[in-house]
Design an enzyme around this catalytic site. Structure first.
Site, PDB file in Angstrom:
ATOM      1  N   LYS A 112      17.976  -1.827  10.058  1.00  0.00           N
ATOM      2  CA  LYS A 112      17.561  -2.630   8.906  1.00  0.00           C
ATOM      3  C   LYS A 112      18.313  -3.944   8.948  1.00  0.00           C
ATOM      4  O   LYS A 112      19.419  -4.015   9.505  1.00  0.00           O
ATOM      5  CB  LYS A 112      17.889  -1.908   7.596  1.00  0.00           C
ATOM      6  CG  LYS A 112      17.041  -2.367   6.428  1.00  0.00           C
ATOM      7  CD  LYS A 112      15.685  -1.702   6.448  1.00  0.00           C
ATOM      8  CE  LYS A 112      14.811  -2.144   5.319  1.00  0.00           C
ATOM      9  NZ  LYS A 112      13.570  -1.353   5.310  1.00  0.00           N
TER      10      LYS A 112
HETATM   11  P1  NAD Z   1       7.038  -7.147  -2.072  1.00  0.00           P
HETATM   12  O1  NAD Z   1       8.116  -8.167  -2.071  1.00  0.00           O
HETATM   13  O2  NAD Z   1       5.730  -7.459  -1.441  1.00  0.00           O
HETATM   14  O3  NAD Z   1       6.705  -6.723  -3.605  1.00  0.00           O
HETATM   15  C1  NAD Z   1       7.681  -6.283  -4.498  1.00  0.00           C
HETATM   16  C2  NAD Z   1       7.047  -6.146  -5.870  1.00  0.00           C
HETATM   17  O4  NAD Z   1       8.011  -5.618  -6.783  1.00  0.00           O
HETATM   18  C3  NAD Z   1       6.569  -7.467  -6.469  1.00  0.00           C
HETATM   19  O5  NAD Z   1       5.347  -7.251  -7.175  1.00  0.00           O
HETATM   20  C4  NAD Z   1       7.677  -7.818  -7.446  1.00  0.00           C
HETATM   21  O6  NAD Z   1       7.231  -8.667  -8.511  1.00  0.00           O
HETATM   22  C5  NAD Z   1       8.013  -6.420  -7.943  1.00  0.00           C
HETATM   23  N1  NAD Z   1       9.300  -6.349  -8.618  1.00  0.00           N
HETATM   24  C6  NAD Z   1      10.476  -6.917  -8.275  1.00  0.00           C
HETATM   25  N2  NAD Z   1      11.404  -6.658  -9.212  1.00  0.00           N
HETATM   26  C7  NAD Z   1      10.795  -5.895 -10.164  1.00  0.00           C
HETATM   27  C8  NAD Z   1      11.208  -5.317 -11.378  1.00  0.00           C
HETATM   28  N3  NAD Z   1      12.453  -5.467 -11.827  1.00  0.00           N
HETATM   29  N4  NAD Z   1      10.304  -4.584 -12.086  1.00  0.00           N
HETATM   30  C9  NAD Z   1       9.043  -4.440 -11.666  1.00  0.00           C
HETATM   31  N5  NAD Z   1       8.586  -4.965 -10.514  1.00  0.00           N
HETATM   32  C10 NAD Z   1       9.453  -5.695  -9.773  1.00  0.00           C
HETATM   33  O7  NAD Z   1       7.711  -5.845  -1.479  1.00  0.00           O
HETATM   34  P2  NAD Z   1       6.988  -4.610  -0.786  1.00  0.00           P
HETATM   35  O8  NAD Z   1       6.874  -4.884   0.661  1.00  0.00           O
HETATM   36  O9  NAD Z   1       5.778  -4.230  -1.578  1.00  0.00           O
HETATM   37  O10 NAD Z   1       8.125  -3.485  -0.940  1.00  0.00           O
HETATM   38  C11 NAD Z   1       8.280  -2.745  -2.137  1.00  0.00           C
HETATM   39  C12 NAD Z   1       9.185  -1.558  -1.853  1.00  0.00           C
HETATM   40  O11 NAD Z   1       8.592  -0.741  -0.822  1.00  0.00           O
HETATM   41  C13 NAD Z   1      10.592  -1.889  -1.349  1.00  0.00           C
HETATM   42  O12 NAD Z   1      11.479  -0.912  -1.825  1.00  0.00           O
HETATM   43  C14 NAD Z   1      10.441  -1.775   0.170  1.00  0.00           C
HETATM   44  O13 NAD Z   1      11.690  -1.495   0.785  1.00  0.00           O
HETATM   45  C15 NAD Z   1       9.506  -0.584   0.237  1.00  0.00           C
HETATM   46  N6  NAD Z   1       8.762  -0.479   1.508  1.00  0.00           N
HETATM   47  C16 NAD Z   1       7.962  -1.494   1.946  1.00  0.00           C
HETATM   48  C17 NAD Z   1       7.255  -1.338   3.127  1.00  0.00           C
HETATM   49  C18 NAD Z   1       6.294  -2.404   3.629  1.00  0.00           C
HETATM   50  O14 NAD Z   1       5.636  -2.157   4.660  1.00  0.00           O
HETATM   51  N7  NAD Z   1       6.157  -3.529   2.959  1.00  0.00           N
HETATM   52  C19 NAD Z   1       7.383  -0.163   3.884  1.00  0.00           C
HETATM   53  C20 NAD Z   1       8.202   0.855   3.390  1.00  0.00           C
HETATM   54  C21 NAD Z   1       8.881   0.683   2.209  1.00  0.00           C
END
Ligand code: NAD
Length: 422
Positions: A112
């Protein structure tokens, strides 16, 4: 009631990676030296990231890349830009990647990366500069057969394109050095929605086995970014009623079911705040935890369901960890006591890394796949992992997280023993 989020526990490595680790290791009789080995990172690097801001000022950020384990293949894991992304959090998330790649049986280890920066306050030029400086400083650790970054919180296809360009300038054209790239630079069809799609496949299987409906089922999702928005769209297409979603600006509820295609356009494609959408009642972000539903899906931050926050009060039949580490160890225990199952992150959200693996193989072979092949192979992988965890949990009568960890630990320990003869 004021809508202030309870203080979240810091996402420490012990917290993320140690959640139930001992219970799982006990189950498979793992010796203490191997436990120690599998808790430490193989390699951890901290770097300076100096950037000239648009104001002319020089800002220095901290960046990290942690390779947790590479016994089963090159290290693999996202890069996040977030003010809380410190060495400890990045180590925890890298460790989770080791379990995830092992559980899904893809030939990677876990890594990571993170830069401690609030990306919302950077201009596109500053973001590019952060990315190029960070990539320069960790480039020696990277490579298609060493360590392969991907997008995570606040990083995207464009950030991967810059990383690829920076790396290739030094080592020659190497599309397989990052995944989650734009299609035109060697990205895979289906990668952008892969995490949400994988979450949906796991929910479908669990719903069928434990009689929780998707069609007509009520879904609440925290976070409407890459994972949450695509998941909402895919579930809506299958008849689910997405009744509340939130983002960093607040939440929106509509008991009849939100108009997800329009909301997807408004909040995901046009990047406008969720609560400003006209198809529901705007509520505070914390209020979504009070909305009764069948499926509760945290898809934003870590440590949001804990002793202090929501574990005692949420009203749902299943918690689906679409985000990384949204349920704390104590939260896990409280939910188990209340009979609410938790589908663990490194099973539920593994779709992204699975399609990253497909992207990597396409790059190495220089042979792109059709979308149908990507989705059918993703389905096969997710269902196989799901069934392995379900059967282990049932046979040994343990929670799903412990079952998933035990399977992954066993595979990584076996590879370590074979590789190095420990
Ligand atoms: P992203 O940046 O595209 O979206 C994050 C979302 O969370 C946004 O809508 C943001 O406004 C919202 N957010 C942030 N703070 C918040 C709060 N306090 N309350 C409510 N909403 C809030 O990120 P993502 O890629 O969708 O990732 C989201 C989660 O999934 C993370 O934990 C990431 O580690 C995990 N994840 C992502 C992937 C991937 O392929 N993108 C894969 C596995 C895990």
């Amino acid at each position: 009631m004021p809508d202030t989020a309870p203080e979240r526990d810091r996402l420490s490595a012990g917290f993320i990676a140690g959640n139930q680790l001992d219970a799982a290791a006990d189950l498979i009789g793992l010796e203490s030296s191997m436990r120690q080995l599998l808790q430490m990172p193989f390699r951890s690097v901290a770097v300076e990231v100096p950037v000239r801001l648009d104001s002319g000022e020089l800002a220095i950020f901290r960046g990290y890349r942690v390779q947790h384990n590479g016994a089963r293949g090159p290290c693999k894991g996202g890069v996040r830009y977030h003010p809380e992304a410190d060495e400890d959090e990045v180590l925890g998330l890298a460790t989770t990647m080791t379990w995830k790649t092992a559980l899904l049986e893809i030939p990677f280890g876990g890594a990571k990366g993170g830069v401690q920066v609030d990306a919302r306050h950077l201009s596109p030029r500053e973001l590019e500069s952060v990315t190029r400086q960070f990539t320069k400083r960790i480039a020696l650790m990277l490579g298609p057969y060493r360590d392969i970054p991907a997008p995570d919180m606040n990083t995207n296809q464009q950030v991967m394109a810059w990383m690829l360009d920076e790396y290739s300038a030094k080592f020659g054209y190497s599309p397989a050095v990052v995944t989650g790239k734009p299609i035109d630079l060697g990205g895979s069809l289906g990668r952008e929605e892969a995490t949400g799609r994988g979450v949906m496949y796991v929910m479908q299987e669990f719903g069928r086995d434990f009689d929780i409906p998707i069609d007509g089922g009520r879904v609440v999702i925290q976070g409407f970014g890459n994972v949450g928005a695509h998941l909402a769209r895919l579930l809506h297409e299958r008849g689910a009623r997405v009744i509340a979603v939130s983002d960093v600006d607040g939440a929106l509820v509509n008991e009849q079911g939100l108009d997800v295609p329009r909301l997807f356009e408004h909040a995901y494609q046009e990047r406008r705040p969720v609560p400003e959408f006209d198809g529901g009642e705007a509520i505070g972000g914390e209020e979504i935890w009070t909305v009764p539903c069948e499926w509760l899906v945290p898809a934003a931050l870590g440590s949001v369901i804990s002793r202090e926050a929501h574990a005692e009060t949420i009203q749902c039949r299943c918690v689906v960890e679409a985000a990384n580490a949204p349920v704390t160890p104590v939260g896990d225990k409280i939910l188990a006591g209340r009979g609410i199952p938790v589908l663990p992150d490194f099973l539920a959200n593994a779709g992204g890394v699975v399609v990253s693996y497909f992207e990597w193989t396409q790059n190495l072979q220089q042979h792109p796949w059709a979308l149908e092949k990507v989705t059918s192979e993703l389905h096969r992988k997710m269902v196989a992992a799901y069934e392995a965890v379900r059967d282990f949990a049932r046979d040994r009568d343990v929670p799903w997280r412990i079952a998933a960890l035990a399977i992954a630990l066993e595979r990584v320990a076996r590879a370590e023993r074979l590789r190095a003869g420990w």
